[in-house]
Design a protein around this motif. Structure first.
Motif, PDB file in Angstrom:
ATOM      1  N   ASN A 301      33.143  46.323  38.411  1.00 16.91           N
ATOM      2  CA  ASN A 301      33.664  44.951  38.373  1.00 16.91           C
ATOM      3  C   ASN A 301      33.997  44.478  39.789  1.00 16.91           C
ATOM      4  O   ASN A 301      34.980  44.930  40.380  1.00 16.91           O
ATOM      5  N   GLY A 369      32.903  41.403  30.699  1.00 15.65           N
ATOM      6  CA  GLY A 369      32.928  42.063  31.996  1.00 15.65           C
ATOM      7  C   GLY A 369      34.167  42.872  32.286  1.00 15.65           C
ATOM      8  O   GLY A 369      34.271  43.493  33.350  1.00 15.65           O
ATOM      9  N   TRP A 370      35.107  42.902  31.338  1.00 17.79           N
ATOM     10  CA  TRP A 370      36.350  43.641  31.537  1.00 17.79           C
ATOM     11  C   TRP A 370      36.256  44.980  30.814  1.00 17.79           C
ATOM     12  O   TRP A 370      36.785  45.159  29.733  1.00 17.79           O
TER      13      TRP A 370
END
Length: 470
Positions: A301, A369-370
């Motif tokens: 990330n 995306g986490w």
């Protein structure tokens, strides 16, 4: 209305919250929940969207994020109060034995059995449920399932010049290590000084082959030592006496291996805790590091780590002495319910746990995306998510051969004594690994020896968690 009729009613409402009419009933209107938590990814991801739970149920949730050191002491204080401030408790799985023996956590066994279909009980990696059990009772629910594994600079490992130089020096191909000898060689090879070359570029800063936790604060060093010890074939307890058994050859070899890595670590190695240690990999300043997958999630990330903008992270299972598998060292960061909370607050707290750990929420966070160090088989095995988060496959495959972390009521004593003595050994204050381990074991046993052997043996018996007996 009896407790279980209340729970059944609340559970039924939550099971069909997709219905607008039922959602508008908001079964926990007016309830205020507070979580005693930590700034860990299992919490920070969820904290962003708790308003959605309030909109569904009426219950407000406040998550207080405190530092890890000292958190267990605050939990013990909360669990001792007849009028607790916090109904929800963030729990690290090694605390389960201590909190379970004290009766501090609500037993979730009946809740989980009743709501097995709703929570997808069969979808959870079994050892993650075992991690949260004490004497067969489920006392917390996984929010992040962990393994200790290896993270490395895939871009450096793929560099043609570095590959050729490594093979010329060590006689074998540069790849993710399967043995501790290979891990050592890689750490040694990539240790460079400012002005030297790395992957065809002149370094403007020192580059470290490895970053390991050596800090004695909150026993941080033990969080790396214990999985390395496990990979050397060692364990914690003497199975005949229930006393500390960490003075054998596997334990000594593991400590000696950790010390052998010191020259390849940053100069502040004695101060490296988990977040500081993993920060070196996140900034792209180290070649290889073994640590918990709960921090690994940051490496893909760019909002949390610099590495994705510099290169690429690679992931592999923990190495062993001879490359043959040893049981994976697992962990779980979990949500529990304060046993002293009111019955209505317990109902609301369980509803929050079900919502916050659901497949729907976990998948949504991953797709946004986490990444979270997952505990659900459906997500870990999803090809699209594995492509996005390559460590998912390592997480899934490794736990096929897994044993839980230490879960003893005297874990705090173990963590403190081994943290101090191992750190002193790494600093050169204690001459041998055996001396350091013996001092730590003696200190732990000074406390344990007052208890009958039957009690000590019960404490080290990993009774299968009842919810797996569906």
């Amino acid at each position: 209305m009896g407790l279980w009729r209340k729970l059944a009613a609340a559970g039924g409402l939550l099971a069909v919250m997709g219905s607008t009419a039922l959602a508008q009933q908001k079964p926990f209107e007016g309830v205020q929940l507070k979580m005693l938590g930590i700034g860990d990814t299992s919490v920070t991801r969820l904290a962003k969207i708790t308003k959605e739970f309030e909109d569904l149920t009426g219950a407000k949730v406040q998550i207080d994020q405190l530092p890890y050191p000292g958190l267990i002491d605050k939990i013990i204080i909360e669990a001792s109060s007849d009028k607790p401030t916090y109904q929800l408790l963030w729990v690290d799985s090694p605390w389960i034995g201590m909190l379970g023996e004290a009766g501090a956590l609500q037993d979730l066994t009946d809740y989980a059995k009743r709501d097995a279909a709703e929570i997808g009980l069969d979808d959870i990696v079994p050892v993650q449920l075992q991690e949260n059990s004490w004497q067969g009772r489920l006392l917390a629910f996984p929010a992040s399932g962990m393994i200790w594994h290896v993270n490395y600079r895939q871009d450096l490992f793929d560099n043609a010049d570095e590959k050729a130089a490594f093979k010329a020096k060590y006689g074998y191909d540069l790849a993710a290590p399967t043995t501790f000898k290979q891990f050592y060689d890689i750490a040694q090879f990539f240790t460079r000084k400012k002005g030297e070359m790395l992957a065809g570029k002149v370094l403007d800063h020192d580059f470290y082959g490895n970053a390991q936790s050596y800090s004695r604060v909150q026993g941080a060093i033990t969080h790396d030592f214990f999985p390395i010890m496990r990979a050397f074939g060692g364990d914690y307890w003497d199975p005949k006496t229930g006393l500390c058994g960490m003075t054998g050859e596997p334990q000594v070899k593991a400590a000696e291996f950790m010390k052998s890595l010191v020259p390849f670590n940053p100069p502040d190695y004695l101060g490296l805790m988990w977040d500081i240690q993993s920060g070196y990999m996140e900034r792209g300043e180290t070649a290889i590091a073994g640590y918990w997958s709960v921090r690994t999630v940051r490496l893909t990330n760019p909002a949390e780590a610099k590495l994705p903008t510099l290169g690429k992270a690679g992931f592999s299972a923990s190495p062993t002495v001879d490359g043959k598998p040893q049981p994976t060292y697992t962990g779980s960061l979990s949500f529990g319910i304060n046993a002293k909370a009111s019955e209505r607050d317990k109902e609301a707290a369980w509803a929050f746990i079900k919502w916050g750990t659901s497949e729907k929420i976990m998948r949504r966070l991953a797709e946004e995306g986490w990444g979270i160090s997952q505990f659900r088989k459906s997500l870990l095995s999803d090809p699209a998510l594995q492509a996005r988060y390559p460590y998912y496959k390592v997480l899934l495959d490794s736990q096929a051969n897994a044993r839980r972390r230490i879960f003893h009521p005297f874990y705090a004593d173990v963590e403190e004594n081994f943290g101090v003595e191992l750190s002193k050994y790494m600093a050169g204050e204690t001459p041998t690994a055996l001396e350091a381990l013996t001092k730590a074991c003696d200190a732990v046993n000074a406390r344990l020896s007052m208890f009958p052997v039957e009690t000590r043996l019960r404490w080290i018996d990993d009774v299968p968690v009842a919810v797996l007996k569906q």
